[in-house]
Design a protein around this motif. Sequence first.
Motif, mmCIF file in Angstrom:
data_model
loop_
_atom_site.group_PDB
_atom_site.id
_atom_site.type_symbol
_atom_site.label_atom_id
_atom_site.label_comp_id
_atom_site.label_asym_id
_atom_site.label_seq_id
_atom_site.Cartn_x
_atom_site.Cartn_y
_atom_site.Cartn_z
ATOM 1 N N LYS A 151 4.202 -1.121 17.186
ATOM 2 C CA LYS A 151 4.114 0.239 16.645
ATOM 3 C C LYS A 151 4.756 1.263 17.583
ATOM 4 N N CYS A 152 4.320 1.263 18.878
ATOM 5 C CA CYS A 152 4.800 2.315 19.785
ATOM 6 C C CYS A 152 5.728 1.769 20.875
ATOM 7 N N SER A 153 6.009 0.472 20.861
ATOM 8 C CA SER A 153 6.908 -0.169 21.837
ATOM 9 C C SER A 153 6.364 -0.198 23.266
ATOM 10 N N ASN A 154 5.090 0.106 23.451
ATOM 11 C CA ASN A 154 4.446 -0.051 24.756
ATOM 12 C C ASN A 154 4.552 -1.514 25.187
ATOM 13 N N ARG A 155 4.860 -1.735 26.482
ATOM 14 C CA ARG A 155 5.068 -3.116 26.932
ATOM 15 C C ARG A 155 4.010 -3.544 27.934
ATOM 16 N N VAL A 156 3.606 -4.790 27.871
ATOM 17 C CA VAL A 156 2.769 -5.357 28.917
ATOM 18 C C VAL A 156 3.325 -6.713 29.319
ATOM 19 N N GLY A 157 3.108 -7.095 30.588
ATOM 20 C CA GLY A 157 3.598 -8.383 31.073
ATOM 21 C C GLY A 157 2.436 -9.278 31.457
ATOM 22 N N ARG A 158 2.615 -10.577 31.312
ATOM 23 C CA ARG A 158 1.605 -11.557 31.734
ATOM 24 C C ARG A 158 2.312 -12.701 32.430
ATOM 25 N N HIS A 159 1.623 -13.293 33.419
ATOM 26 C CA HIS A 159 2.218 -14.451 34.081
ATOM 27 C C HIS A 159 2.128 -15.697 33.213
ATOM 28 N N THR A 160 1.205 -15.680 32.281
ATOM 29 C CA THR A 160 1.102 -16.795 31.343
ATOM 30 C C THR A 160 1.078 -16.212 29.939
ATOM 31 N N LEU B 270 -2.706 1.957 23.799
ATOM 32 C CA LEU B 270 -2.245 3.328 23.557
ATOM 33 C C LEU B 270 -2.384 3.730 22.093
ATOM 34 N N CYS B 271 -2.008 2.823 21.189
ATOM 35 C CA CYS B 271 -1.971 3.236 19.782
ATOM 36 C C CYS B 271 -2.737 2.303 18.856
ATOM 37 N N GLY B 272 -3.238 1.191 19.375
ATOM 38 C CA GLY B 272 -3.979 0.268 18.519
ATOM 39 C C GLY B 272 -3.097 -0.674 17.720
#
Length: 261
Positions: A171-180, A192-194
């Motif tokens: 929806k808002c293009s917010n990014r998160v990273g994970r090692h797995t 941020l936006c659900g």
Amino acid sequence: MLSVVFALLRASATLPFLTSSLTKNRIPNIQLSADDLKCPDKRRELSAFYFQTFNRTVFSDKLPPNLAVHWNKRLLTTAGRCLQATIGDQRVAFIHLSNKICDTTDRVRDTLLHEMCHAATWVLDGVQHTDHGKNFQFWAERAHRIHPDLPPINSFHTYIIRKQFNYRCTKCSNRVGRHTDSLDTKKNVCGLCGGRFQLMKESGDSKTSSRTTVHEPSARGDSFARYVRENIRRVKQRNKKLSIQGIMRKLSREFDKIHGR
Ligand SMILES: *[C@@H]1O[C@H](CO)[C@@H](O)[C@H](O)[C@H]1NC(C)=O
């Protein structure tokens, strides 16, 4: 016929000598997968193997038995560090390797050797500092002379932290990273936006997912030494049966907690 046998004998008599002198200091090329390195036993075995090897080849078997190597999952900003302190009248050093950053066999090997040079300046030379001064250079150059096929030891670990799994909110293009690939895209929604997350492809995202790491600045090494001085008596009194390594481990855990690691 006889001369052929003789020639073979001569070859096998000279070859072992030749190969052993050529490969004496060659570090075997061990390839453990990223998954193997996630297994605590396997990475401990690997670091112990490299440690024993370098203790012999670079440090002439002189590193004291109480020098411990510890894998640290909270160490996120540097590949390794070497904590130096005095316990009683003994100079002790404690090497930490970052689980997150030392994620290949080469990184484990090179980071460990770098930190062992720091340890040697303290436990062997009695020079306590964590910068890359004269004593550090001495050990680093010696290591390079003995192991010319390894990358030279730099002042900085400049490793890219690999975040292999990146998610983007649809929806808002917010990014998160994970090692797995641990993020459950069915359950977890964007903070941020659900919106819903989607796993992104590796390519094209290296800028947001990478970070350069530098060696632990000297200030932290010094303040750890102070922390040990001020707290060792308390920890010793409460844990009478603990070895020096155990005491150091406890102190460095406390220290990490205080410094928000
Ligand atoms: C380095 O090697 C020597 C000789 O084998 C051994 O006594 C010493 O404990 C080793 N150091 C460490 C920290 O393992």
